[in-house]
Design an enzyme around this catalytic site. Structure first.
Site, mmCIF file in Angstrom:
data_model
loop_
_atom_site.group_PDB
_atom_site.id
_atom_site.type_symbol
_atom_site.label_atom_id
_atom_site.label_comp_id
_atom_site.label_asym_id
_atom_site.label_seq_id
_atom_site.Cartn_x
_atom_site.Cartn_y
_atom_site.Cartn_z
ATOM 1 N N GLU A 1 -0.423 5.153 -2.620
ATOM 2 C CA GLU A 1 0.382 6.870 -3.682
ATOM 3 C C GLU A 1 0.171 5.437 -4.534
ATOM 4 O O GLU A 1 1.593 4.109 -3.995
ATOM 5 C CB GLU A 1 1.657 6.578 -3.102
ATOM 6 C CG GLU A 1 2.157 7.680 -4.174
ATOM 7 C CD GLU A 1 2.374 7.366 -5.239
ATOM 8 O OE1 GLU A 1 1.480 6.735 -6.527
ATOM 9 O OE2 GLU A 1 3.713 7.402 -5.685
ATOM 10 N N GLU B 1 -2.020 2.192 -13.222
ATOM 11 C CA GLU B 1 -0.824 0.749 -12.357
ATOM 12 C C GLU B 1 -2.058 -0.476 -11.227
ATOM 13 O O GLU B 1 -2.127 -0.813 -10.906
ATOM 14 C CB GLU B 1 -0.093 1.677 -11.565
ATOM 15 C CG GLU B 1 1.308 1.890 -11.377
ATOM 16 C CD GLU B 1 2.443 2.742 -10.489
ATOM 17 O OE1 GLU B 1 1.649 2.984 -9.606
ATOM 18 O OE2 GLU B 1 3.212 3.367 -11.228
#
Length: 648
Positions: A107, A116
């Protein structure tokens, strides 16, 4: 994220399928969970039958919480928390991982999917941490885009012409030719009504990434061809992504905005993953039936788009268009809400009308705000002399561009001087007759941080004429108790998530809130987060700019009686600036509260929100009310607050 049942359920289904697939081959299930957070996905894997999980979490407080949660749920013997970045994890006897994993769970996503560092992390994992042919959850991500015309959204990226009493203030050519900043504009696109844009394309599938195979973080581009659906100006690209949790694509977690759903109210709410708005480098006309090609580019952390007629798009052209970057400086000093604020015609008209009502032919004006156009307006409206304090070099240069583009160079004297350093000599020996401010300051987070204008006014008192006019003349702090549709989830304890005890996470969050500063308001753009007003909007404190900042604290206490039943999650706060006695501008509610409590909030500002510590307070009692005690501390400029709900 723990409250996102749709996300959690889809992950759990995908994990069960992945574990069963490996078990069906007669292999032990060894899981690598990158970005484990609370350890939730690792616990799902063990519950589904995984033999062992390596759960990687780089953020130490989160890794510590994960260890507590895993232990509390009885999985310590099968889950190892590794407090490292995944690219630092080692594999081998006695190392972080005893062996490579055959199931990869991650995730690592943000609103832009790859922001990210998902691609470099996957790239490294496939090269070093997982077996060839591993099963990945999620299995695949797909990015979608739609080309639209939207004056509302475009107003967040480019300064538009402004009418000032018959004069048109034009944006500098450098701004119009600038592609803007490369950073994504992430918003709750569900709160942008489809009536605010015209779709020029269908929803296009731009590209997919298969996480079960080696992933490259090298720059790449992908194109989608389509026929323009209508005439219009191609200005903005709306984008979001889906996750296929399994290879067949039957378990799908989508970030699509609610207006793409047959039943919009069925769309899950997420604040950790929203939708993206990308501004094309330059708007262009498109014609209904025209063949077009929309291209998305990405490096290892971000996406950007370009549009070309299909006849000019070469299928073999693999060149990567450079990532957009601001060349005009305006996008570096004005954020997107600020562009929207400057382009708000109603708001601008209020300031122009207020200036027109107080200006005189002999007015000597001084502007105090960061990168404000008010001093330019004052000159165009006939002020004798206009000065503007610009404490930042770049804001000064941006305003200089505006002046030069309109042949006004030198007509507004921009002073790179702090208020406390300003002298009468800097003003050409003349005292100030009109002090003006929006007020707007780049460093303001909460509404009352812009009261810095009041402090500047106090500092400049010796340079003001005895009868000087201050615009705005005052501000009032307003409050309303609200029931949030979804925003309450970011502060409410979760307790259990998909059957797992996550109270150590709740305790960690509560511990971080157990100091005075965190029991105050936090900034949120409430237009993105629907709420119902449970009380009337009430003015609770006044700041009189015609006088200096007082030495003693300002104190206000009272109650907000509930007028509607519901669950009171907190109190919303904002300022209303009174430019003149009869002209005001609100940075909070922009319309009267609806009969059922519906609230319309400014799209340009963040409001202050005080959340109650408990999950909610019932406001069903006829005598229930929110009790408040507010203290404005002149020494710090902060508003200290205390709230309680009285239920009888």
């Amino acid at each position: 994220m723990l409250y996102d049942h749709d996300r959690n359920e889809k992950y759990y289904q995908g994990i069960r399928a992945a574990v069963a697939h490996v078990q069906a081959k007669g292999e032990k299930v060894i899981v690598l969970d990158i970005g484990t957070g609370t350890g939730l996905l690792s616990m799902m894997a063990v519950s589904a039958g995984a033999d062992f999980c390596y759960a990687v979490e780089v953020f130490k407080p989160m890794a510590d919480a994960a260890k507590c949660i895993v232990e509390k749920n009885g999985f310590s013997d099968k889950i190892k928390i590794i407090n490292k970045h995944s690219t630092d994890v080692t594999v081998g006897p006695g190392d972080d991982m005893e062996m490579k994993a055959n199931v990869l769970i991650t995730e690592l996503f943000d609103t832009e999917l790859i922001g990210e560092g998902a691609l470099p992390s996957y790239e490294h994992a496939h090269q070093n941490l997982v077996q060839e042919g591993c099963v990945a959850v999620p299995h695949r991500a797909t990015v979608y885009a739609q080309l639209v015309e939207s004056q509302l959204l475009r107003s967040w990226a480019q300064l538009q012409p402004i009418e000032v009493q018959g004069n048109q203030l034009l944006p500098p050519p450098a701004m119009g030719n600038c592609s803007g900043t490369h950073s994504v504009c992430d918003i709750q696109l569900s709160q942008i009504s489809p009536s605010s844009f015209t779709a020029l394309s269908p929803i296009c599938t731009m590209f997919s990434v298969d996480f079960s195979k080696p992933v490259s973080s090298a720059p790449q581009s992908y194109s989608a061809q389509f026929v323009a659906q209508t005439n219009g100006l191609a200005q903005v690209v709306l984008s979001w992504w889906d996750l296929d949790m399994d290879p067949s694509g039957t378990i799908v977690c989508t970030m699509a905005p609610s207006w793409t759903y047959p039943q919009p109210k069925m769309a899950p709410w997420r604040d950790h993953w929203m939708q993206s708005v990308y501004f094309l480098p330059a708007e262009c006309k498109v014609t209904k039936g025209q063949d077009l090609s929309l291209t998305v580019y990405h490096d290892d952390f971000s996406l950007w788009y370009s549009l070309k007629p299909l006849s000019r798009q070469h299928s073999q052209d693999s060149r990567i268009l450079s990532r957009p970057s601001c060349t005009c400086q305006a996008h570096l000093v004005w954020n997107r809400p600020r562009f929207g604020e400057l382009n708000d015609k109603f708001r601008t008209e209020s300031y122009i009308n207020a200036l027109h009502s107080v200006l005189k032919k002999d007015s000597v004006c001084l502007g105090v705000s960061d990168g404000s156009l008010l001093p330019v307006f004052a000159h165009l409206l006939g002020a004798k002399k206009v000065f503007s304090l610009e404490n930042f070099t770049m804001t000064k240069q941006v305003i200089e561009q505006v002046l030069d583009a309109n042949s006004l160079g030198g007509q507004v004297e921009l002073l790179d001087i702090k208020p406390e350093q300003l002298t009468l000599q800097d003003l050409g020996g003349e005292q100030i007759s009109l002090l003006i401010g929006e007020p707007y300051f780049c460093t303001s987070l909460l509404p009352w941080h812009s009261l810095y204008f009041w402090y500047c006014r106090t500092t400049l008192a010796g340079l003001l004429r005895p009868n000087a006019t201050i615009l705005p003349c005052s501000a009032t702090l307003h409050m309303v108790a609200v029931e949030f549709q979804d925003l309450w989830r970011i502060r409410a304890p979760c307790v259990t998530c998909e059957g797992f005890d996550v109270t150590p996470m709740d305790e960690m969050i509560q511990k971080s809130l157990d100091f005075q500063e965190s029991r105050e308001a936090e900034p949120h753009p409430l237009w993105e987060y629907p709420c119902r007003a449970l009380t009337e909007s009430t003015a609770v404190m006044t700041f009189d700019f015609t006088h200096c900042v007082p030495q003693q604290p300002l104190i206000s206490h009272g109650s907000l009686p509930f007028v509607r039943s519901g669950h009171c999650h907190g109190v919303a706060m904002w300022l209303e600036y009174h430019l003149t006695p009869d002209i005001s501008v609100s940075v909070g509610l922009t319309e009267p509260i609806g009969e059922q409590g519906h609230c319309e909030w400014s799209r340009h500002s963040k409001q202050g929100v005080y959340f109650f510590s408990s999950r909610w307070e019932d406001s069903g009692s006829d005598r229930a009310a929110v009790l408040y005690n507010l203290v404005f501390e002149p020494s710090s400029g902060e508003v200290k607050m205390d709230f309680n709900v009285k239920s009888d």
